[in-house]
Scaffold this active site. Sequence first.
Site, short mmCIF file in Angstrom:
data_model
loop_
_atom_site.label_atom_id
_atom_site.label_comp_id
_atom_site.label_asym_id
_atom_site.label_seq_id
_atom_site.Cartn_x
_atom_site.Cartn_y
_atom_site.Cartn_z
N HIS A 82 -8.44 -0.77 5.43
CA HIS A 82 -8.81 -2.06 6.03
C HIS A 82 -9.31 -2.99 4.93
CE1 HIS A 82 -9.98 -4.87 9.10
NE2 HIS A 82 -11.09 -5.05 8.43
N ASN A 126 0.84 -1.21 0.00
CA ASN A 126 0.00 0.00 0.00
C ASN A 126 0.87 1.26 0.00
OD1 ASN A 126 -3.05 -0.46 0.10
ND2 ASN A 126 -2.25 -2.04 1.48
N ILE A 138 -2.38 -0.65 17.41
CA ILE A 138 -3.60 0.14 17.61
C ILE A 138 -3.22 1.42 18.37
CG2 ILE A 138 -5.84 0.19 18.79
CD1 ILE A 138 -6.16 -2.77 18.06
C1 GAR Z 1 -3.22 -4.79 3.80
O1 GAR Z 1 -4.09 -5.75 3.25
C2 GAR Z 1 -3.97 -3.87 4.75
O2 GAR Z 1 -5.27 -3.58 4.32
C3 GAR Z 1 -3.99 -4.72 5.99
O3 GAR Z 1 -2.72 -5.29 6.04
C4 GAR Z 1 -2.19 -5.46 4.72
C5 GAR Z 1 -0.83 -4.79 4.65
O4 GAR Z 1 -0.19 -5.02 3.43
N1 GAR Z 1 -4.30 -3.92 7.13
C6 GAR Z 1 -5.03 -4.36 8.17
O5 GAR Z 1 -5.46 -5.47 8.25
C7 GAR Z 1 -5.28 -3.31 9.25
N2 GAR Z 1 -6.35 -3.73 10.10
P1 GAR Z 1 0.97 -4.09 2.88
O6 GAR Z 1 2.04 -3.97 3.98
O7 GAR Z 1 1.50 -4.83 1.68
O8 GAR Z 1 0.39 -2.74 2.53
#
Ligand code: GAR
Length: 204
Positions: free
Chosen positions: A113, A17, A96
Site C-alpha cells: 500500500h 511492483n 477487495i
Molecule cells: C502501487 O503504487 C501500489 O502500491 C498501489 O497501486 C500502485 C500499482 O502500481 N496499490 C494500492 O493503492 C492498493 N491499495 P503497479 O501496477 O505499477 O505496481
Amino acid sequence: MSREVRIAVLVSGGGTNLQALIDAQQAGIIKSGTLSLVISNNEGAYALTRAQNAGIKTVVINKKALGGQTAFEDRLLATLAAEQIDLIVLAGFMVILTKRVTDAYAERILNVHPSLIPSFCGEGFYGLRVHEAALAYGVKVTGATVHFVNEIPDGGRIILQRAVEIREGDTPEILQRRVMQEAEWQILPRATELVAKEIKEKKE
Ligand code: GAR
C-alpha cells in the site's frame, strides 16, 4: 506435497511492483519461493506482458464477465488450488477480497500500500488517490507499507514499512513515482522473501 513455495502475484495495472518482484527473483533476493503465476482481473493490464516476458504463466479472471464478486472468488480459489499456490502477493490489485478468501489464505496474502498505514488507507484509498490525500493533508513524510491481508481493507498485520520525504513542488504523480522507487520496489520483494522463507521452513 511439493517443497517448493509457489507464489502467485495478483495485478490490475502497469505492474511495476510485479517487475520489482521478477527482478528480485533474478537477483537472488527472492530465493525461498518461485513466482509461479500472475493473475489479473483486467485483461489489458501491462503487468500481464511483464509476466509473459519473464516466462510466468498468466490467468485473467474478469469479475464483470463472471457476474460478480462470488463467481470471481470461486474462480480465484479454484485457480490458486489447481496451481498449488502457497503465497499470494497483491501488487497493485484493485479488487477487495472478502473474508472467504482472506480466511482461506490467512497470513498467506501480502499487499503493498502506498502510504504509511494507518494514514491514507482503507476503502477508497488506492493508486494516485493516496498521494493526492497525503499532499492535500500536508504531511511532510509518507511512504509505503507491506502488510498481511485480512477482511479489513489495509487492516492486516504490518510486515515492513519505509518512509519517503515529501518535497516542495511535489504533484501526486511525482510523489507516487518517488514512493514506488524508494519504498515499494524495495520492501515488497523483501517482505515476500521473509514470508516465503517462513513457509518454506514449515514445509521442510
Ligand atoms: C502501487 O503504487 C501500489 O502500491 C498501489 O497501486 C500502485 C500499482 O502500481 N496499490 C494500492 O493503492 C492498493 N491499495 P503497479 O501496477 O505499477 O505496481
